[in-house]
Design a protein around this motif. Structure first.
Motif, short mmCIF file in Angstrom:
data_model
loop_
_atom_site.label_atom_id
_atom_site.label_comp_id
_atom_site.label_asym_id
_atom_site.label_seq_id
_atom_site.Cartn_x
_atom_site.Cartn_y
_atom_site.Cartn_z
N PRO A 75 24.24 58.79 33.43
CA PRO A 75 23.77 57.77 34.38
C PRO A 75 24.70 56.57 34.40
O PRO A 75 25.61 56.44 33.57
N ASP A 76 24.47 55.67 35.36
CA ASP A 76 25.36 54.51 35.49
C ASP A 76 25.18 53.52 34.34
O ASP A 76 26.07 52.71 34.08
N ASP A 77 24.07 53.57 33.64
CA ASP A 77 23.86 52.72 32.47
C ASP A 77 23.35 53.63 31.34
O ASP A 77 22.15 53.70 31.08
N PRO A 78 24.27 54.34 30.70
CA PRO A 78 23.86 55.39 29.77
C PRO A 78 23.07 54.87 28.57
O PRO A 78 23.48 53.90 27.92
N GLY A 100 32.11 48.96 29.13
CA GLY A 100 33.04 50.05 29.39
C GLY A 100 33.12 51.04 28.25
O GLY A 100 33.21 52.26 28.46
N MET A 101 33.09 50.54 27.01
CA MET A 101 33.14 51.43 25.86
C MET A 101 31.89 52.30 25.76
O MET A 101 31.95 53.47 25.38
N ARG A 102 30.74 51.74 26.10
CA ARG A 102 29.50 52.52 26.10
C ARG A 102 29.60 53.66 27.13
O ARG A 102 29.15 54.77 26.89
N GLN A 103 30.21 53.33 28.27
CA GLN A 103 30.40 54.36 29.29
C GLN A 103 31.32 55.46 28.78
O GLN A 103 31.05 56.66 28.98
N ASP A 132 27.00 59.63 37.48
CA ASP A 132 26.49 58.61 38.39
C ASP A 132 27.21 57.29 38.14
O ASP A 132 26.97 56.62 37.13
N GLU A 133 28.09 56.91 39.05
CA GLU A 133 28.89 55.69 38.92
C GLU A 133 29.56 55.60 37.54
O GLU A 133 29.43 54.59 36.83
N PRO A 134 30.30 56.64 37.14
CA PRO A 134 30.86 56.65 35.78
C PRO A 134 31.99 55.65 35.55
O PRO A 134 32.36 55.41 34.41
N LEU A 139 30.38 63.57 41.46
CA LEU A 139 30.82 62.24 41.07
C LEU A 139 30.30 61.24 42.09
O LEU A 139 30.73 61.22 43.23
N SER A 140 29.34 60.43 41.68
CA SER A 140 28.81 59.39 42.56
C SER A 140 29.60 58.11 42.36
O SER A 140 29.82 57.68 41.22
N SER A 141 30.05 57.52 43.46
CA SER A 141 30.86 56.31 43.33
C SER A 141 30.90 55.55 44.64
O SER A 141 30.79 56.14 45.72
#
Length: 256
Positions: free
Chosen positions: A80-83, A134-137, A155-157, A185-187
């Motif tokens: 997800p966009d906020d993993p 960014g590191m969490r992503q 999702d918005e990676p 790839l959602s972006s």
């Protein structure tokens, strides 16, 4: 492989996704694009089996989403966009956990390679709460890659990634597709994904506006100098389109 036929998702009185159909084969990368509120995240969450579809037939990685959820989870990775990460685990412990629950052979060696590639090797012992956005992503992406899923839903990676991180991610997505993975790839960054995606899935107001080969969209709008301009042409609304929203702008059918 992803087959999405007639997907519909209703939240109480709000129809978030309306009769969306498309199909992607192994090795293909679908760029899922559209304005905020278009239904992109809802579509991905339905495909991942995280929320139930109101209607439609979904087959992902050879599994019927409605009935084969356990097996689907073995074959699919959704970022997800906020993993969500485990606050009490370090970077290395996240990788160890994923390697063990998926039974990944040589997972420690693979973990080292992934963390080095995404520039997280020096954060192996750092707690998840100490990581930047960014590191969490990057960590979530490494976890997703570790067990080599057949299908990747991202999702918005690129949210929070720096330019080197974005380049590394896009290169890795192409590599995964070449090994046979199917990727969505959602972006919102069309200029970034233009050279990566083989297909585009354009959504607007919960409906499919276009599905097909990237080059087909460019040919449909020859005045567009790049993918971004073609996207705006495909989603441009006029009075006629606003009055009748049941037909996609592109005649290109989804292959089911």
């Amino acid at each position: 492989m992803i087959q999405c036929h007639g997907l519909q998702k209703l939240y109480e009185s709000h129809l978030a996704v309306n009769n969306v159909s498309f199909s992607l084969q192994p090795g293909q990368i679908g760029g899922l694009v559209g304005p905020n509120g278009a239904g992109k995240t809802t579509t991905l969450r339905c495909l991942a089996g995280l929320i139930p579809a109101t209607a439609g037939d979904l087959t992902v990685a050879g599994c019927r989403v409605q009935t084969d959820l356990i097996e689907l989870k073995r074959r699919l990775a959704y970022v997800p966009d906020d993993p969500p990460l485990f606050d009490d685990l370090s970077v290395g412990q996240h990788m160890e956990f994923i390697g063990r629950i998926y039974g990944v052979e040589n997972h420690q060696r693979k973990s080292v390679d992934l963390l080095e590639r995404f520039e997280l090797a020096d954060k192996t012992h750092a707690g998840a709460t100490t990581l930047s956005r960014g590191m969490r992503q990057k960590l979530a992406i490494c976890c997703a890659y570790l067990f080599d899923p057949q299908v990747l839903l991202l999702d918005e990676p690129m949210t929070g990634l720096d330019p080197p991180g974005i380049r590394c991610l896009l290169e890795s997505i192409v590599e995964r597709a070449k090994t046979g993975a199917t990727v969505i790839l959602s972006s919102h960054l069309l200029a970034m994904i233009e050279d990566v995606c083989t297909h585009l899935i354009v959504m607007q107001r919960g409906m499919l506006q276009y599905f097909g080969d990237v080059e087909q969209l460019r040919h449909r709008y020859p005045e567009a100098r790049n993918l971004e301009q073609a996207y705006f042409a495909a989603t441009r609304s006029d009075d006629t389109q606003t009055a009748s929203q049941n037909q996609p702008l592109s005649p290109v059918p989804a292959t089911i």
